[in-house]
Design an enzyme around this catalytic site. Structure first.
Site, PDB file in Angstrom:
ATOM      1  N   HIS A 125      -9.606   0.961   4.908  1.00 45.07           N
ATOM      2  CA  HIS A 125      -8.316   1.155   5.584  1.00 45.07           C
ATOM      3  C   HIS A 125      -8.543   2.080   6.781  1.00 45.07           C
ATOM      4  O   HIS A 125      -9.344   3.012   6.707  1.00 45.07           O
ATOM      5  CB  HIS A 125      -7.298   1.757   4.612  1.00 45.07           C
ATOM      6  CG  HIS A 125      -5.907   1.731   5.162  1.00 45.07           C
ATOM      7  ND1 HIS A 125      -5.479   2.642   6.096  1.00 45.07           N
ATOM      8  CD2 HIS A 125      -4.862   0.889   4.944  1.00 45.07           C
ATOM      9  CE1 HIS A 125      -4.221   2.361   6.424  1.00 45.07           C
ATOM     10  NE2 HIS A 125      -3.820   1.302   5.744  1.00 45.07           N
ATOM     11  N   LYS A 162       0.168   4.237  -0.200  1.00 49.65           N
ATOM     12  CA  LYS A 162      -0.457   5.426   0.412  1.00 49.65           C
ATOM     13  C   LYS A 162      -0.202   6.645  -0.486  1.00 49.65           C
ATOM     14  O   LYS A 162      -0.116   6.504  -1.690  1.00 49.65           O
ATOM     15  CB  LYS A 162       0.053   5.629   1.841  1.00 49.65           C
ATOM     16  CG  LYS A 162      -0.039   4.353   2.682  1.00 49.65           C
ATOM     17  CD  LYS A 162       0.066   4.625   4.141  1.00 49.65           C
ATOM     18  CE  LYS A 162       0.139   3.319   4.898  1.00 49.65           C
ATOM     19  NZ  LYS A 162      -0.012   3.461   6.317  1.00 49.65           N
ATOM     20  N   GLU A 207      -6.951   4.451   7.926  1.00 55.00           N
ATOM     21  CA  GLU A 207      -6.727   5.887   7.674  1.00 55.00           C
ATOM     22  C   GLU A 207      -7.954   6.517   7.013  1.00 55.00           C
ATOM     23  O   GLU A 207      -8.253   7.690   7.224  1.00 55.00           O
ATOM     24  CB  GLU A 207      -5.455   6.076   6.826  1.00 55.00           C
ATOM     25  CG  GLU A 207      -4.207   5.815   7.673  1.00 55.00           C
ATOM     26  CD  GLU A 207      -2.999   5.319   6.917  1.00 55.00           C
ATOM     27  OE1 GLU A 207      -2.981   5.380   5.678  1.00 55.00           O
ATOM     28  OE2 GLU A 207      -2.053   4.846   7.596  1.00 55.00           O
ATOM     29  N   ASN A 251       0.877  -1.174   0.000  1.00 54.37           N
ATOM     30  CA  ASN A 251       0.000   0.000   0.000  1.00 54.37           C
ATOM     31  C   ASN A 251       0.915   1.224   0.000  1.00 54.37           C
ATOM     32  O   ASN A 251       1.498   1.557   1.033  1.00 54.37           O
ATOM     33  CB  ASN A 251      -0.893  -0.028   1.248  1.00 54.37           C
ATOM     34  CG  ASN A 251      -1.713   1.247   1.394  1.00 54.37           C
ATOM     35  OD1 ASN A 251      -1.809   2.050   0.461  1.00 54.37           O
ATOM     36  ND2 ASN A 251      -2.305   1.428   2.563  1.00 54.37           N
ATOM     37  N   SER A 253       3.137  -2.543  10.320  1.00 57.57           N
ATOM     38  CA  SER A 253       4.596  -2.522  10.471  1.00 57.57           C
ATOM     39  C   SER A 253       5.259  -3.858  10.117  1.00 57.57           C
ATOM     40  O   SER A 253       6.208  -4.284  10.782  1.00 57.57           O
ATOM     41  CB  SER A 253       4.988  -2.079  11.892  1.00 57.57           C
ATOM     42  OG  SER A 253       4.507  -0.767  12.145  1.00 57.57           O
ATOM     43  N   GLU A 259      -5.665  -5.371  10.425  1.00 53.49           N
ATOM     44  CA  GLU A 259      -4.660  -4.345  10.667  1.00 53.49           C
ATOM     45  C   GLU A 259      -4.955  -3.651  12.002  1.00 53.49           C
ATOM     46  O   GLU A 259      -5.806  -2.748  12.059  1.00 53.49           O
ATOM     47  CB  GLU A 259      -4.683  -3.303   9.555  1.00 53.49           C
ATOM     48  CG  GLU A 259      -4.358  -3.866   8.195  1.00 53.49           C
ATOM     49  CD  GLU A 259      -3.721  -2.812   7.298  1.00 53.49           C
ATOM     50  OE1 GLU A 259      -2.634  -3.073   6.778  1.00 53.49           O
ATOM     51  OE2 GLU A 259      -4.305  -1.734   7.135  1.00 53.49           O
ATOM     52  N   GLY A 302       2.119   1.905  10.789  1.00 52.33           N
ATOM     53  CA  GLY A 302       3.050   3.021  10.657  1.00 52.33           C
ATOM     54  C   GLY A 302       3.716   3.424  11.968  1.00 52.33           C
ATOM     55  O   GLY A 302       4.352   4.471  12.040  1.00 52.33           O
TER      56      GLY A 302
HETATM   57  C1  PEP Z   1      -0.917  -0.111   5.958  1.00 54.31           C
HETATM   58  O1  PEP Z   1      -0.933   1.032   5.561  1.00 54.31           O
HETATM   59  O2  PEP Z   1      -1.834  -0.854   5.605  1.00 54.31           O
HETATM   60  C2  PEP Z   1       0.170  -0.556   6.818  1.00 54.31           C
HETATM   61  C3  PEP Z   1       0.077  -1.741   7.347  1.00 54.31           C
HETATM   62  O3  PEP Z   1       1.219   0.323   7.019  1.00 54.31           O
HETATM   63  P1  PEP Z   1       2.631  -0.022   7.715  1.00 54.31           P
HETATM   64  O4  PEP Z   1       3.117  -1.315   7.114  1.00 54.31           O
HETATM   65  O5  PEP Z   1       3.502   1.146   7.382  1.00 54.31           O
HETATM   66  O6  PEP Z   1       2.373  -0.157   9.173  1.00 54.31           O
END
Ligand code: PEP
Length: 245
Positions: free
Chosen positions: A95, A11, A97, A9, A208, A167, A173
């Site tokens: 997601h 972003k 976010e 992803n 992460s 998630e 992040g």
């Molecule tokens: C994500 O944006 O779905 C995500 C898991 O980000 P990160 O791997 O940076 O934590």
């Protein structure tokens, strides 16, 4: 039965130049084995560029969101058939976010999943709890109701055509990762919630994920791959995560 899947992803990152550089590195390192499927979800404006560069390769493409509408007066929205026209296979929906910064409700996420499916895409439906929800012991309740809302819109038939991504919001992040045991507990719960169709549905872990922690996560029986944010912007990391499967 379930082919492992690792999805990057991106972003709101990249530029035409950076995308070309990243894609060339990823494509150069792409494993020949078809054991794992890899995909990248690029910002909408770069879908065309990425689509051209991944054509005739095994790297799949997806959008980071999708409209609930098919066409019409919805300024700023992108419809599923538009993404499909550019060769997208996936669309991320729900997601954290988008839930957090755009107030997306569980019901809207279900409607987006439906719109993705009707437009010929596979939705990657994100679910996950906040730190506060985990700390008060309500993580599974939260995830259960996120799933139930989606199911009320797309039914088992739709879920069977979807990918689920667990998630934990506190791990996205932040550099914090759920332990393999914490992640497995939730993945097993999600699989139980999916009932008789569960065996055919991929459940990805996201939060992460890096090359260094991927193998331990993937060793869990109900973790079928990863949704990767930050580490998907570094070709070697992204490929090493896929190799860890
Ligand atoms: C994500 O944006 O779905 C995500 C898991 O980000 P990160 O791997 O940076 O934590």
């Amino acid at each position: 039965m379930r082919r492992p899947l690792v999805v990057g992803n991106w972003k709101m990152n990249g530029s035409r130049e950076q995308n070309t550089e990243l894609l060339q590195s990823i494509l150069g390192l792409l494993p020949e084995s078809e054991k794992v499927e890899l995909a990248v979800c690029a910002p909408f404006v770069y879908i065309d560029q990425v689509s051209e560069q991944v054509a005739n390769t095994s790297l799949a493409l997806g959008g980071q969101d999708v409209s609930v509408h098919v066409s019409g007066a919805y300024t700023g929205e992108i419809a599923a058939p538009m993404l499909a026209e550019f060769g997208c296979r996936y669309a991320i929906v729900g997601h954290s976010e988008r839930r957090q910064y755009h107030n997306e409700s569980n019901l809207l996420v279900g409607q987006k999943a439906l719109s993705a499916i009707q437009g010929g895409l596979t939705p990657i439906i994100c679910v996950g709890e906040s730190l506060e929800q985990r700390e008060i012991g309500s993580a599974l309740d939260v995830i259960g109701s996120q799933l139930q809302s989606v199911k009320s819109v797309i039914g088992d038939q739709g879920l069977a055509k979807s990918v689920i991504a667990y998630e934990p919001v506190w791990a996205i992040g932040t550099g914090l990762t759920a332990t393999p045991e914490q992640a497995q507990e939730v993945h097993q719960f999600i699989r139980e919630q999916l009932g008789s169709i569960a065996d055919g549905i991929s459940i990805l872990y996201g939060g992460s994920v890096k090359a260094a922690n991927a193998a331990d996560l993937f060793a869990q029986p109900d973790i079928d791959g990863a949704l990767v944010g930050g580490a998907s912007l570094v070709a070697e990391e992204f490929i090493n995560i896929a190799k860890a499967v």
